[in-house]
Write a protein that holds these residues in place. Structure first.
Motif, PDB file in Angstrom:
ATOM      1  N   GLU A 219      21.477   8.548 -13.106  1.00 24.68           N
ATOM      2  CA  GLU A 219      20.763   8.079 -14.320  1.00 24.68           C
ATOM      3  C   GLU A 219      21.806   7.794 -15.302  1.00 24.68           C
ATOM      4  O   GLU A 219      22.039   6.970 -15.600  1.00 24.68           O
ATOM      5  CB  GLU A 219      19.327   8.044 -15.545  1.00 24.68           C
ATOM      6  CG  GLU A 219      18.464   7.575 -13.877  1.00 24.68           C
ATOM      7  CD  GLU A 219      18.020   5.746 -14.239  1.00 24.68           C
ATOM      8  OE1 GLU A 219      19.431   5.390 -15.163  1.00 24.68           O
ATOM      9  OE2 GLU A 219      17.263   5.992 -13.338  1.00 24.68           O
ATOM     10  N   GLN A 220      22.308   9.253 -15.336  1.00 26.27           N
ATOM     11  CA  GLN A 220      22.816   9.734 -16.219  1.00 26.27           C
ATOM     12  C   GLN A 220      24.180   9.100 -15.722  1.00 26.27           C
ATOM     13  O   GLN A 220      24.624   8.599 -16.636  1.00 26.27           O
ATOM     14  CB  GLN A 220      23.510  11.032 -16.440  1.00 26.27           C
ATOM     15  CG  GLN A 220      24.400  11.901 -16.476  1.00 26.27           C
ATOM     16  CD  GLN A 220      25.217  13.561 -16.968  1.00 26.27           C
ATOM     17  OE1 GLN A 220      24.855  13.956 -16.035  1.00 26.27           O
ATOM     18  NE2 GLN A 220      25.397  13.998 -18.348  1.00 26.27           N
ATOM     19  N   ALA A 221      24.862   8.831 -14.265  1.00 22.17           N
ATOM     20  CA  ALA A 221      25.977   8.466 -14.209  1.00 22.17           C
ATOM     21  C   ALA A 221      25.942   7.308 -14.736  1.00 22.17           C
ATOM     22  O   ALA A 221      26.669   5.974 -14.517  1.00 22.17           O
ATOM     23  CB  ALA A 221      26.287   8.601 -12.404  1.00 22.17           C
ATOM     24  N   PHE A 222      24.759   6.571 -14.304  1.00 22.96           N
ATOM     25  CA  PHE A 222      24.511   5.227 -14.038  1.00 22.96           C
ATOM     26  C   PHE A 222      24.928   4.745 -15.445  1.00 22.96           C
ATOM     27  O   PHE A 222      25.644   3.767 -15.893  1.00 22.96           O
ATOM     28  CB  PHE A 222      23.528   4.285 -13.788  1.00 22.96           C
ATOM     29  CG  PHE A 222      22.814   3.158 -14.372  1.00 22.96           C
ATOM     30  CD1 PHE A 222      23.549   2.542 -12.977  1.00 22.96           C
ATOM     31  CD2 PHE A 222      22.415   2.074 -14.925  1.00 22.96           C
ATOM     32  CE1 PHE A 222      23.698   0.764 -13.114  1.00 22.96           C
ATOM     33  CE2 PHE A 222      22.337   1.092 -14.781  1.00 22.96           C
ATOM     34  CZ  PHE A 222      22.914   0.222 -14.168  1.00 22.96           C
ATOM     35  N   LEU A 223      24.009   5.786 -16.394  1.00 25.98           N
ATOM     36  CA  LEU A 223      24.837   5.024 -18.255  1.00 25.98           C
ATOM     37  C   LEU A 223      26.401   5.386 -18.382  1.00 25.98           C
ATOM     38  O   LEU A 223      26.876   4.129 -19.137  1.00 25.98           O
ATOM     39  CB  LEU A 223      23.749   6.165 -19.067  1.00 25.98           C
ATOM     40  CG  LEU A 223      22.445   6.130 -18.302  1.00 25.98           C
ATOM     41  CD1 LEU A 223      21.937   7.352 -18.754  1.00 25.98           C
ATOM     42  CD2 LEU A 223      22.000   5.063 -19.957  1.00 25.98           C
TER      43      LEU A 223
END
Length: 168
Positions: free
Chosen positions: A47-51
């Motif tokens: 999720e951090q990467a996606f954000l």
């Protein structure tokens, strides 16, 4: 259990705030605390990467390196995740690391050989590179996987009109 529940509650709160504010970079940075609290839980890194990726797509290239690092961390936990490989490939492409982007997308294609959508993206990369042989190969692959995809306007934009596509 309480400790894990609190971390998860922070994770959900950050995603809700990101959805409402569309401030993806701030959310990615805040998600860093969640990742640090439980680095072995792959979902948080994803999720951090996606954000970060959303921030880059929204027009802030300064976070591309952070997105790449976050996806690499996630792929260290789940190396065969096709969605992460595809998104990482897009960040590499946006960063101008063309060869790494292509290699990463090829890894995704290996993991999802039936995806005409990935073949289409690989075709776009090949078209941008002027790699006519790869454009032909991906067009053929797309035709086998989904003949309907051949109706997409961009498929008609072939660099060599003599390309013959076999019936699926």
């Amino acid at each position: 259990g309480f400790w894990s529940s609190q971390i998860y509650a922070d994770y959900v709160r950050i995603l809700k705030e990101a959805a409402a504010s569309q401030n993806y970079i701030a959310a990615a940075e805040e998600m860093g605390r969640v990742v640090d609290a439980d680095p072995a839980l792959a979902l948080y890194s994803y999720e951090q990467a996606f954000l970060y990726g959303m921030g880059a797509v929204a027009g802030d290239p300064s976070v591309i390196a952070s997105g790449i690092a976050a996806y690499e961390h996630f792929l260290g936990l789940e190396p065969a995740n096709v969605v992460a490989l595809t998104n990482l490939s897009a960040l590499y492409w946006q960063a101008g690391q063309i060869q790494v982007a292509v290699e990463t997308l090829d890894r995704a294609l290996t993991g999802a050989p039936e995806s005409w959508q990935l073949a289409l993206l690989r075709r776009r990369y090949a078209l941008e590179q002027g790699d006519t042989a790869a454009v032909r190969a991906m067009t053929e692959r797309i035709s086998v996987l989904s003949s309907d995809a051949l109706l997409l306007p961009e498929i008609g934009q072939l660099p060599d009109e003599a390309i013959e596509v076999s019936a699926p």
